[in-house]
Design a protein around this motif. Structure first.
Motif, PDB file in Angstrom:
ATOM      1  N   LEU A  19     -13.075   3.499  26.575  1.00  0.00           N
ATOM      2  CA  LEU A  19     -13.778   3.205  27.608  1.00  0.00           C
ATOM      3  C   LEU A  19     -13.463   4.081  28.738  1.00  0.00           C
ATOM      4  O   LEU A  19     -12.478   4.254  29.037  1.00  0.00           O
ATOM      5  CB  LEU A  19     -13.595   1.766  28.071  1.00  0.00           C
ATOM      6  CG  LEU A  19     -13.626   0.620  27.316  1.00  0.00           C
ATOM      7  CD1 LEU A  19     -13.180  -0.673  27.921  1.00  0.00           C
ATOM      8  CD2 LEU A  19     -15.097   0.584  26.564  1.00  0.00           C
ATOM      9  N   GLN A  20     -14.648   4.876  29.101  1.00  0.00           N
ATOM     10  CA  GLN A  20     -14.303   5.831  29.948  1.00  0.00           C
ATOM     11  C   GLN A  20     -14.419   5.280  31.498  1.00  0.00           C
ATOM     12  O   GLN A  20     -14.827   4.477  31.889  1.00  0.00           O
ATOM     13  CB  GLN A  20     -15.820   6.505  30.341  1.00  0.00           C
ATOM     14  CG  GLN A  20     -16.038   7.584  29.378  1.00  0.00           C
ATOM     15  CD  GLN A  20     -17.158   8.573  29.471  1.00  0.00           C
ATOM     16  OE1 GLN A  20     -18.239   8.078  30.126  1.00  0.00           O
ATOM     17  NE2 GLN A  20     -17.109   9.701  29.421  1.00  0.00           N
ATOM     18  N   HIS A  21     -13.205   5.947  32.168  1.00  0.00           N
ATOM     19  CA  HIS A  21     -12.958   5.346  33.286  1.00  0.00           C
ATOM     20  C   HIS A  21     -12.299   6.489  34.257  1.00  0.00           C
ATOM     21  O   HIS A  21     -11.591   7.179  33.716  1.00  0.00           O
ATOM     22  CB  HIS A  21     -12.152   4.088  33.381  1.00  0.00           C
ATOM     23  CG  HIS A  21     -11.367   3.683  34.844  1.00  0.00           C
ATOM     24  ND1 HIS A  21     -12.454   2.805  35.484  1.00  0.00           N
ATOM     25  CD2 HIS A  21     -10.405   3.766  35.303  1.00  0.00           C
ATOM     26  CE1 HIS A  21     -11.761   2.545  36.732  1.00  0.00           C
ATOM     27  NE2 HIS A  21     -10.596   2.983  36.635  1.00  0.00           N
ATOM     28  N   GLY A  34     -12.506   8.592  27.429  1.00  0.00           N
ATOM     29  CA  GLY A  34     -13.485   7.616  26.321  1.00  0.00           C
ATOM     30  C   GLY A  34     -13.030   8.156  24.970  1.00  0.00           C
ATOM     31  O   GLY A  34     -11.981   8.472  24.762  1.00  0.00           O
ATOM     32  N   GLY A  40     -16.598   3.553  23.149  1.00  0.00           N
ATOM     33  CA  GLY A  40     -16.716   2.175  23.234  1.00  0.00           C
ATOM     34  C   GLY A  40     -17.936   1.950  24.183  1.00  0.00           C
ATOM     35  O   GLY A  40     -19.090   2.698  24.503  1.00  0.00           O
ATOM     36  N   GLU A  41     -17.901   0.639  24.920  1.00  0.00           N
ATOM     37  CA  GLU A  41     -19.016   0.284  25.840  1.00  0.00           C
ATOM     38  C   GLU A  41     -20.384   0.160  25.023  1.00  0.00           C
ATOM     39  O   GLU A  41     -21.489   0.269  25.631  1.00  0.00           O
ATOM     40  CB  GLU A  41     -19.247   1.085  27.016  1.00  0.00           C
ATOM     41  CG  GLU A  41     -18.170   1.423  27.775  1.00  0.00           C
ATOM     42  CD  GLU A  41     -17.961   3.024  28.622  1.00  0.00           C
ATOM     43  OE1 GLU A  41     -18.829   3.333  28.241  1.00  0.00           O
ATOM     44  OE2 GLU A  41     -16.913   2.968  29.365  1.00  0.00           O
ATOM     45  N   LYS A  42     -20.201   0.111  23.686  1.00  0.00           N
ATOM     46  CA  LYS A  42     -21.546  -0.174  22.973  1.00  0.00           C
ATOM     47  C   LYS A  42     -22.329   0.911  23.084  1.00  0.00           C
ATOM     48  O   LYS A  42     -23.773   0.945  23.136  1.00  0.00           O
ATOM     49  CB  LYS A  42     -22.074  -1.618  22.966  1.00  0.00           C
ATOM     50  CG  LYS A  42     -21.281  -2.523  22.675  1.00  0.00           C
ATOM     51  CD  LYS A  42     -22.119  -3.787  22.817  1.00  0.00           C
ATOM     52  CE  LYS A  42     -21.135  -5.201  22.239  1.00  0.00           C
ATOM     53  NZ  LYS A  42     -21.634  -6.084  22.353  1.00  0.00           N
ATOM     54  N   HIS A  43     -21.937   2.379  23.334  1.00  0.00           N
ATOM     55  CA  HIS A  43     -22.852   3.398  23.931  1.00  0.00           C
ATOM     56  C   HIS A  43     -22.457   4.314  22.503  1.00  0.00           C
ATOM     57  O   HIS A  43     -21.366   4.889  22.062  1.00  0.00           O
ATOM     58  CB  HIS A  43     -22.161   4.135  25.083  1.00  0.00           C
ATOM     59  CG  HIS A  43     -23.126   4.962  25.913  1.00  0.00           C
ATOM     60  ND1 HIS A  43     -23.704   6.186  25.015  1.00  0.00           N
ATOM     61  CD2 HIS A  43     -23.833   4.891  26.962  1.00  0.00           C
ATOM     62  CE1 HIS A  43     -24.511   6.853  25.687  1.00  0.00           C
ATOM     63  NE2 HIS A  43     -24.808   6.265  26.957  1.00  0.00           N
TER      64      HIS A  43
END
Length: 87
Positions: A19-21, A34, A40-43
């Motif tokens: 997950l990007q953060h 990421g 992640g994030e369903k992207h």
């Protein structure tokens, strides 16, 4: 974050969650760029980050990969391939 305060590093890049953060802690970047292979994030697009140490910035980016582009084209044509198969 006590563990972060003990580091002498410019900043920290972490992973595993896909997950990007990006955040700043004690004036230093803390980044999870990421994942290119399993974002992640369903992207569906590849996720990565660019760290500019001159400007003290982190730019989180996304990019369409070849497999993502092929998958999108297949869906546009109405194809729903099974895993490991191509339309």
């Amino acid at each position: 974050m006590p563990w972060f305060q003990k580091l002498s590093a410019y900043g920290v890049a972490v992973g595993h969650t896909h997950l990007q953060h990006a955040a700043t802690t004690d004036g230093r970047p803390l980044v999870n760029p990421g994942s290119v292979g399993q974002p992640g994030e369903k992207h569906p697009d590849a996720a990565y980050g660019v760290l500019d140490t001159n400007e003290n910035t982190v730019d989180l980016r996304r990019s369409v990969t070849i497999s993502t582009a092929v998958s999108r084209k297949s869906k546009q044509r109405g194809c729903r391939p099974k895993p490991g198969h191509v339309c």
